[in-house]
Design an enzyme around this catalytic site. Structure first.
Site, PDB file in Angstrom:
ATOM      1  N   HIS A 181     -69.884 -49.632  87.890  1.00  8.90           N
ATOM      2  CA  HIS A 181     -69.899 -49.422  89.335  1.00  8.90           C
ATOM      3  C   HIS A 181     -70.015 -47.941  89.672  1.00  8.90           C
ATOM      4  O   HIS A 181     -69.783 -47.067  88.831  1.00  8.90           O
ATOM      5  CB  HIS A 181     -68.644 -50.020  89.954  1.00  8.90           C
ATOM      6  CG  HIS A 181     -68.620 -51.517  89.906  1.00  8.90           C
ATOM      7  ND1 HIS A 181     -67.609 -52.254  90.470  1.00  8.90           N
ATOM      8  CD2 HIS A 181     -69.489 -52.418  89.364  1.00  8.90           C
ATOM      9  CE1 HIS A 181     -67.856 -53.543  90.282  1.00  8.90           C
ATOM     10  NE2 HIS A 181     -68.985 -53.663  89.602  1.00  8.90           N
ATOM     11  N   GLU A 198     -68.222 -45.863  91.423  1.00 11.88           N
ATOM     12  CA  GLU A 198     -67.027 -45.031  91.277  1.00 11.88           C
ATOM     13  C   GLU A 198     -66.848 -44.585  89.830  1.00 11.88           C
ATOM     14  O   GLU A 198     -66.536 -43.422  89.558  1.00 11.88           O
ATOM     15  CB  GLU A 198     -65.782 -45.806  91.732  1.00 11.88           C
ATOM     16  CG  GLU A 198     -65.830 -46.266  93.167  1.00 11.88           C
ATOM     17  CD  GLU A 198     -66.378 -47.670  93.358  1.00 11.88           C
ATOM     18  OE1 GLU A 198     -65.933 -48.340  94.301  1.00 11.88           O
ATOM     19  OE2 GLU A 198     -67.274 -48.107  92.582  1.00 11.88           O
ATOM     20  N   CYS A 229     -63.391 -51.956  94.122  1.00 10.49           N
ATOM     21  CA  CYS A 229     -62.972 -53.306  93.711  1.00 10.49           C
ATOM     22  C   CYS A 229     -61.597 -53.278  93.052  1.00 10.49           C
ATOM     23  O   CYS A 229     -61.186 -52.294  92.448  1.00 10.49           O
ATOM     24  CB  CYS A 229     -64.017 -53.944  92.807  1.00 10.49           C
ATOM     25  SG  CYS A 229     -64.208 -53.185  91.190  1.00 10.49           S
ATOM     26  N   CYS A 286     -62.329 -50.988  89.692  1.00 13.20           N
ATOM     27  CA  CYS A 286     -62.559 -49.551  89.913  1.00 13.20           C
ATOM     28  C   CYS A 286     -61.277 -48.835  90.316  1.00 13.20           C
ATOM     29  O   CYS A 286     -61.108 -47.657  90.016  1.00 13.20           O
ATOM     30  CB  CYS A 286     -63.640 -49.349  90.971  1.00 13.20           C
ATOM     31  SG  CYS A 286     -65.268 -49.846  90.397  1.00 13.20           S
TER      32      CYS A 286
END
Length: 151
Positions: A52, A54, A77, A86
């Site tokens: 992801h 991040e 998330c 994350c």
């Protein structure tokens, strides 16, 4: 609008746009890490199943993430799917503040990511560039409304 610097959120949105058509059923997400007014890390969710935004930004920032600000286009998330949550990586990194454009409409995340971050002493502000982020993830939001969950 939330406090912070809008130009960094606009950069996060531009990063997210790079993955159009490659992340479904996941959202388009961009992240920028800023310390002392300078970008020290950035990333975006490149395709379904990959790291992801991040996490990509934190990898680039490395130790510079400590006490920095993160600008992200969607709430981080808080659940396990194809990748770990994350929020765990953000907490571990030492990020001080998270600015998010919008809450994730996915019931697996919706508000939970923000609450976990706040519960770990991270300042969370949302709403900066909300309209732009909602437009960016219109397809994702409609999909979530139909199925009510994404894994």
């Amino acid at each position: 609008m939330a406090a912070g610097n809008k130009k960094f959120m606009i950069r996060a949105i531009k990063l997210a746009e790079r993955a159009k058509g490659r992340t479904f059923p996941n959202p388009l997400v961009g992240a920028v890490i800023v310390k002392n007014g300078k970008i020290v890390g950035e990333g975006y969710h490149r395709r379904f199943g990959s790291s992801h935004a991040e996490v990509m930004a934190l990898r680039e920032a490395k130790k510079k993430a400590r006490d920095a600000d993160m600008y992200v286009t969607l709430e981080p998330c808080a659940h396990y799917g194809n990748t770990p949550p994350c929020v765990k990586a953000i907490i571990k990194s030492g990020i001080k503040r998270v600015y998010a454009s919008m809450k994730d409409p996915n019931p697996l995340v919706c508000g939970k990511g923000f609450n976990i971050l706040k519960g770990n002493g991270i300042i969370v502000k949302s709403g900066m560039c909300r309209r732009e982020a909602q437009k960016l993830n219109g397809v994702y939001s409609e999909y979530i409304k139909k199925i009510k969950r994404v894994s």
